[in-house]
Design a protein around this motif. Structure first.
Motif, mmCIF file in Angstrom:
data_model
loop_
_atom_site.group_PDB
_atom_site.id
_atom_site.type_symbol
_atom_site.label_atom_id
_atom_site.label_comp_id
_atom_site.label_asym_id
_atom_site.label_seq_id
_atom_site.Cartn_x
_atom_site.Cartn_y
_atom_site.Cartn_z
ATOM 1 N N LEU A 216 1.070 -0.782 0.081
ATOM 2 C CA LEU A 216 0.223 -0.049 0.106
ATOM 3 C C LEU A 216 1.240 1.177 0.202
ATOM 4 O O LEU A 216 0.796 2.673 -0.769
ATOM 5 N N CYS A 217 2.082 1.027 0.461
ATOM 6 C CA CYS A 217 3.257 2.587 0.297
ATOM 7 C C CYS A 217 3.346 3.021 -0.507
ATOM 8 O O CYS A 217 3.197 4.086 -1.120
ATOM 9 N N ASP A 218 3.594 1.529 -1.554
ATOM 10 C CA ASP A 218 3.984 1.951 -3.333
ATOM 11 C C ASP A 218 2.967 1.979 -4.201
ATOM 12 O O ASP A 218 2.843 3.945 -4.868
ATOM 13 N N TYR A 219 1.537 2.062 -3.456
ATOM 14 C CA TYR A 219 0.179 2.298 -4.100
ATOM 15 C C TYR A 219 -0.095 4.558 -3.848
ATOM 16 O O TYR A 219 -0.325 5.689 -4.324
ATOM 17 N N PHE A 220 0.436 4.885 -2.754
ATOM 18 C CA PHE A 220 0.498 5.898 -2.338
ATOM 19 C C PHE A 220 0.956 7.177 -2.456
ATOM 20 O O PHE A 220 1.023 7.662 -2.807
ATOM 21 N N GLY A 249 12.544 3.056 2.863
ATOM 22 C CA GLY A 249 12.147 3.885 1.570
ATOM 23 C C GLY A 249 10.315 3.597 1.130
ATOM 24 O O GLY A 249 9.773 4.071 0.516
ATOM 25 N N LYS A 250 9.693 2.865 1.748
ATOM 26 C CA LYS A 250 7.970 2.658 2.539
ATOM 27 C C LYS A 250 7.862 3.548 3.175
ATOM 28 O O LYS A 250 6.756 4.143 2.967
ATOM 29 N N ILE A 251 7.950 3.842 4.585
ATOM 30 C CA ILE A 251 7.240 4.402 5.830
ATOM 31 C C ILE A 251 8.460 5.727 5.752
ATOM 32 O O ILE A 251 9.348 5.822 5.513
ATOM 33 N N ASP A 252 7.480 7.127 5.707
ATOM 34 C CA ASP A 252 7.942 8.070 5.915
ATOM 35 C C ASP A 252 8.437 8.742 7.322
ATOM 36 O O ASP A 252 8.910 9.624 7.295
ATOM 37 N N LEU A 253 7.626 7.956 7.355
ATOM 38 C CA LEU A 253 7.487 8.250 9.350
ATOM 39 C C LEU A 253 7.568 7.397 10.202
ATOM 40 O O LEU A 253 5.865 6.689 10.423
ATOM 41 N N ARG A 291 19.617 3.803 12.793
ATOM 42 C CA ARG A 291 20.656 3.335 11.690
ATOM 43 C C ARG A 291 20.096 3.247 10.699
ATOM 44 O O ARG A 291 21.297 3.243 9.756
ATOM 45 N N ASN A 292 19.414 3.198 10.291
ATOM 46 C CA ASN A 292 19.008 1.942 8.654
ATOM 47 C C ASN A 292 18.101 4.091 7.843
ATOM 48 O O ASN A 292 17.689 3.544 6.779
ATOM 49 N N GLY A 293 18.144 4.814 8.888
ATOM 50 C CA GLY A 293 17.689 6.437 8.212
ATOM 51 C C GLY A 293 16.197 6.058 7.653
ATOM 52 O O GLY A 293 15.973 6.824 6.759
ATOM 53 N N VAL A 294 15.838 5.056 8.814
ATOM 54 C CA VAL A 294 14.417 5.203 8.463
ATOM 55 C C VAL A 294 13.275 6.695 9.977
ATOM 56 O O VAL A 294 13.656 6.110 11.039
ATOM 57 N N PRO A 295 13.650 7.447 9.189
ATOM 58 C CA PRO A 295 12.377 8.698 9.920
ATOM 59 C C PRO A 295 11.252 8.169 11.220
ATOM 60 O O PRO A 295 10.711 7.110 11.061
ATOM 61 N N CYS A 296 12.219 8.318 12.227
ATOM 62 C CA CYS A 296 10.864 8.184 13.928
ATOM 63 C C CYS A 296 10.758 8.823 15.161
ATOM 64 O O CYS A 296 12.448 9.657 14.673
ATOM 65 N N ARG A 297 10.235 8.620 15.800
ATOM 66 C CA ARG A 297 10.053 10.048 16.811
ATOM 67 C C ARG A 297 9.064 8.299 18.057
ATOM 68 O O ARG A 297 8.501 8.026 17.057
ATOM 69 N N PHE A 298 9.872 8.878 19.099
ATOM 70 C CA PHE A 298 9.180 8.673 19.993
ATOM 71 C C PHE A 298 7.573 9.892 20.614
ATOM 72 O O PHE A 298 7.287 10.562 19.964
ATOM 73 N N SER A 299 6.670 8.913 20.829
ATOM 74 C CA SER A 299 5.314 9.559 22.155
ATOM 75 C C SER A 299 4.363 9.331 22.841
ATOM 76 O O SER A 299 4.414 7.878 23.391
ATOM 77 N N ILE A 300 4.168 10.018 23.343
ATOM 78 C CA ILE A 300 3.488 9.788 24.841
ATOM 79 C C ILE A 300 2.305 10.243 25.192
ATOM 80 O O ILE A 300 1.497 11.623 23.854
#
Length: 332
Positions: A216-220, A249-253, A291-300
């Motif tokens: 679905l990421c490819d579709y969006f 490369g699939k998930i932007d965040l 480390r793999n360049g996938v943007p991420c964040r924690f949330s609470i």
């Protein structure tokens, strides 16, 4: 025959000549025997036998009457025993029925309470004819509902005791959708390019459906939408492998729900099926994404208290991942 003891003994003076002489005249006259006043011995014996017979007959009659009377008295007792024997199975049946006992009523009440709690924890939509919701709109974003499975049982989860979420019925009644079914469900939404991003969230943990999510990421991306994954960070434990390369490369965040500053506190409010392993796996998942360049964040959520919020900030800084504090949703 018993000897008759009533016959008196003979008197020698009355028995013939006193001299005992048989001839001549010098012996005097013979005397006539007198009858004894005691009466005839044979008559006395007959009388005794008659009395004995009468006494025996009287005793037999009395015994017969007593026996008959005892028989009449015994009959009600036997009848009562028969009645009691007939009642015993009924009593046993009543005792065997748990509904007639306090324990049976208590067990029945407990079962009813369990069924009631089960219905509350797993809401069911009243509209039996409705279709499952695979995609819905919220805050200008397109949300994708791939599964209801989750490795957590968080106290603050928006799906707790809810049949819908902002009018969207997200409990899947007809199985988990394929990527093709999700795309087909978008046809009634018009031009999807108007949305800011496509968010994989819904009423479950999306990393249970990694393959469908990647497709679905490819579709969006082909439609110009950015993609975001809201996850509990336990995807590697769920899939028993490192899934971060699949996300690159699939998930932007990647938004990782932290919710606590240590394993003990996390397990207390999130109740992961992986127990204490879950919290360390979440931190490691964030490190691997970075480390793999996938943007991420924690949330609470802001309801955990000021001290815990400050502790989570320090933890996020130590991992090198930013922290996002979001409002707790009280009503939907």
């Amino acid at each position: 025959m018993e000897e008759n003891k009533n016959i008196p003994p003979k008197n020698p003076a009355n028995d013939g000549n006193a001299n005992g002489s048989h001839g001549g005249n010098g012996g005097g006259r013979r005397r006539r025997k007198k009858k004894h006043k005691g009466g005839n011995g044979n008559n006395q014996n007959h009388q005794n036998n008659q009395n004995h017979q009468n006494n025996q007959n009287s005793q037999n009659n009395q015994n017969s009457q007593n026996a008959q009377q005892g028989q009449h008295q015994a009959q009600p007792t036997k009848q009562a025993q028969a009645n009691n024997a007939q009642k015993q199975p009924q009593n046993a049946q009543k005792q065997g029925n748990p509904n007639n006992q306090n324990g049976g009523n208590k067990n029945k009440q407990q079962q009813q309470n369990q069924n009631k709690n089960k219905q509350q924890n797993q809401p069911q939509n009243k509209d039996e004819n409705r279709k499952d919701t695979y995609a819905y709109i919220l805050d200008g974003n397109l949300y994708i509902n791939l599964t209801n499975k989750c490795s957590n049982g968080c106290d603050f989860c928006v799906r707790n005791e809810r049949t819908s979420y902002y009018g969207n019925y997200l409990w899947l009644r007809h199985g988990e959708p394929s990527a093709e079914k999700v795309i087909a469900s978008l046809n009634g939404m018009g031009d999807i390019t108007r949305f800011k991003e496509a968010v994989f969230c819904g009423f479950g943990e999306p990393t249970y459906k990694v393959a469908e999510m990647v497709a679905l990421c490819d579709y969006f991306h082909g439609k110009g939408l950015k993609t975001r994954l809201n996850t509990n960070g336990q995807g590697n434990l769920i899939n028993k492998r490192d899934i971060v390369p699949d996300l690159k490369g699939k998930i932007d965040l990647v938004n990782i729900s932290l919710n606590a500053s240590c394993a003990e506190k996390y397990q207390k409010i999130c109740r992961s099926q992986f127990r204490e392993m879950a919290f360390d796996a979440i931190l490691e998942f964030a490190r691997v994404c970075k480390r793999n360049g996938v943007p991420c964040r924690f949330s609470i959520v802001d309801c955990i208290g000021e001290e815990e919020v400050e502790a989570c900030k320090k933890l996020s800084q130590s991992v090198g991942v930013p922290l996002y504090i979001r409002d707790y949703i009280t009503d939907s």
